[in-house]
Design an enzyme around this catalytic site. Structure first.
Site, mmCIF file in Angstrom:
data_model
loop_
_atom_site.group_PDB
_atom_site.id
_atom_site.type_symbol
_atom_site.label_atom_id
_atom_site.label_comp_id
_atom_site.label_asym_id
_atom_site.label_seq_id
_atom_site.Cartn_x
_atom_site.Cartn_y
_atom_site.Cartn_z
ATOM 1 N N ALA A 232 3.139 -4.528 -6.460
ATOM 2 C CA ALA A 232 3.373 -3.184 -5.929
ATOM 3 C C ALA A 232 3.371 -3.114 -4.406
ATOM 4 C CB ALA A 232 2.324 -2.220 -6.499
ATOM 5 N N GLY A 235 3.514 0.183 -2.282
ATOM 6 C CA GLY A 235 3.804 1.188 -3.300
ATOM 7 C C GLY A 235 5.049 2.017 -3.143
ATOM 8 N N GLY A 236 6.009 1.581 -2.317
ATOM 9 C CA GLY A 236 7.240 2.368 -2.168
ATOM 10 C C GLY A 236 7.965 2.561 -3.487
ATOM 11 N N LYS A 237 8.140 1.473 -4.232
ATOM 12 C CA LYS A 237 8.834 1.586 -5.519
ATOM 13 C C LYS A 237 7.925 2.195 -6.588
ATOM 14 C CE LYS A 237 10.239 -2.648 -4.729
ATOM 15 N NZ LYS A 237 10.458 -2.656 -3.271
ATOM 16 N N ARG A 260 -2.845 -4.151 1.143
ATOM 17 C CA ARG A 260 -1.532 -3.549 0.873
ATOM 18 C C ARG A 260 -1.660 -2.344 -0.039
ATOM 19 N NH1 ARG A 260 0.663 -9.038 0.719
ATOM 20 N NH2 ARG A 260 0.366 -9.089 -1.539
ATOM 21 N N ASP A 302 8.987 -7.101 -8.491
ATOM 22 C CA ASP A 302 9.625 -7.259 -7.181
ATOM 23 C C ASP A 302 8.877 -8.414 -6.513
ATOM 24 O OD1 ASP A 302 11.018 -6.995 -4.857
ATOM 25 O OD2 ASP A 302 10.039 -5.160 -4.190
ATOM 26 N N CYS A 355 14.102 -9.450 -2.465
ATOM 27 C CA CYS A 355 14.927 -9.066 -1.313
ATOM 28 C C CYS A 355 15.380 -10.349 -0.620
ATOM 29 C CB CYS A 355 14.191 -8.124 -0.365
ATOM 30 S SG CYS A 355 12.560 -8.691 0.153
#
Length: 419
Positions: A232, A235-237, A260, A302, A355
């Site tokens: 996570a 936590g943007g997503k 984080r 991610d 990414c």
């Protein structure tokens, strides 16, 4: 714009610290600005722009500077050849030898460059990219990664829709437009300060690249489901998934970094979400992960990666990464994906994303996973998005690049566990 001697000196000092590559460029700059509180907003903006500008075009600028390279010369070469400034625009910024160097570098022939130099990439990275793309494709990709990224917002659908956010921002004089792909994305024309904007403070929007937003639509979480954001981070997503679930069900935010995850809590408070449960785990094999085996409807991975798809924002990564670090990452990515897959219930969905723009972190990881886990099948990312009204020609797996989509570089695969 007139550049001063003090600004050039400050940019040169900051660049010297950044080029040690001991820490990420953004954290080095943050510390530099903390230590020099007397720098004004315009000075800080110039220093940051100069440092990132040099990092993007480092190999070209080093060739222009010749053998006697210094951070001051790199900044001057960037001003002369990339920004195209004249002596007149530098005002009192240059004296004596600086003036001579600026004049010389302005008209200097760069000579014949290797392919990697012309792309402003390290040799090893150019070679990796050329293994799966043509020279023209790699050059176009590299050039797109060498441009600054635009600023994207994501509307918090719990509080207002995207069109309403666009209207409010425009009413405040902020030039913006709806995003090209994500139904929640808003793209700003400039980079205004938003930390004190009323709609930011009340959680109506978050800053999030449009490509990153599409990962949520690939996972497609529903009301009342059990969902895990396996890596996570801040936590943007996670916030996007929680809003898509309409603040119902249970959403676990796993990460190995307490630091984080701590950044998620104030964002949760602003967003109005109460269905998120942040959990610090020791590793992908933490007992708290194992207890959820076979119980989760949807899992987003991610994965930690090279970050080479984000070079528009983090140009230092191409100089800080290495083949050795990449080899370690691919081992970790495979282990995390295997562990996360155990959580998925029959009929559930798993999305693996990075990414990165390198096949060894993306297609190769997914292919090896599917071979070892015949109970999972791949679904077409293009079809999943198309059924939600998101038209994007991406085929079986999502591959986004700034050259083709004007987003960060993202990869994602949609995997489903057979019932």
């Amino acid at each position: 714009m007139t550049i001063t001697a003090a600004q050039i000196q400050s940019a040169s000092q900051a660049l010297r610290s950044v080029l040690r590559f001991d820490y990420p460029a953004d954290s080095v700059l943050s510390r530099y600005f903390r230590d020099l509180r007397e720098l004004g907003a315009r000075d800080r903006a110039f220093v940051a722009e100069a440092v990132y500008g040099v990092l993007r075009r480092l190999r070209t600028l080093e060739r222009l500077c010749g053998e006697d390279v210094s951070t001051r010369k790199l900044v001057l070469a960037w001003l002369a050849r990339v920004e195209g400034l004249t002596l007149h625009q530098l005002g009192d910024g240059l004296h004596g030898r600086d003036t001579d160097f600026f004049t010389q570098v302005k008209g200097r022939e760069i000579g014949e460059l290797s392919f990697a130099e012309s792309a402003d990439l390290p040799d090893w990275l150019a070679e990796r990219l050329l293994a799966s793309r043509s020279e023209a494709e790699v050059l176009a990709l590299a050039q797109s990664l060498n441009r600054p990224a635009p600023l994207d917002l994501r509307a918090n659908s719990l509080k207002l829709d995207r069109d309403a956010l666009v209207e409010k921002l425009r009413a405040d004089g902020i030039a913006c437009a709806p995003g090209r792909y994500s139904p929640l994305a808003v793209r700003l024309e400039g980079k205004p300060a938003l930390q004190k904007h009323p709609q930011f403070l009340d959680g109506s929007f978050e800053v999030q690249d449009e490509g990153s937003q599409l990962l949520g639509f690939l996972l497609q979480p529903k009301r009342g489901e059990m969902v895990v954001d396996f890596c996570a981070g801040a936590g943007g997503k996670t916030l996007l998934l929680g809003a898509m679930m309409r603040n119902s069900g249970r959403l676990y935010a796993f990460d190995v970094s307490d630091k984080r995850l701590s950044k998620l809590k104030p964002r949760m408070a602003r967003s109005g979400l109460s269905n998120i449960h942040p959990v610090v785990i020791a590793s992908e094999n933490d007992p708290r992960v194992k207890r959820l085996a076979g119980k989760i409807d949807r899992v987003l991975v991610d994965a930690p990666c090279s970050g080479l798809g984000t070079l528009r924002r983090n140009p230092d990564l191409k100089w800080r990464q290495s083949p050795e670090a990449l080899a370690e990452l691919t081992v970790k990515q495979a282990a995390i994906l295997a562990s996360a897959a155990r959580l998925v219930k029959p009929g559930g969905r798993l999305v693996y994303a990075t990414c990165s723009i390198l096949p060894e972190e993306n297609e190769a990881i997914v292919a090896a996973f599917l071979e070892a886990n015949p109970g999972f099948v791949a679904k077409s990312a293009e079809e999943v998005l198309g059924k939600q009204g998101i038209e994007i020609a991406c085929g079986e797996q999502l591959r986004l690049t700034p050259a083709a989509h004007d987003t960060d570089g993202f990869f994602a695969a949609v995997l489903e566990r057979q019932a």
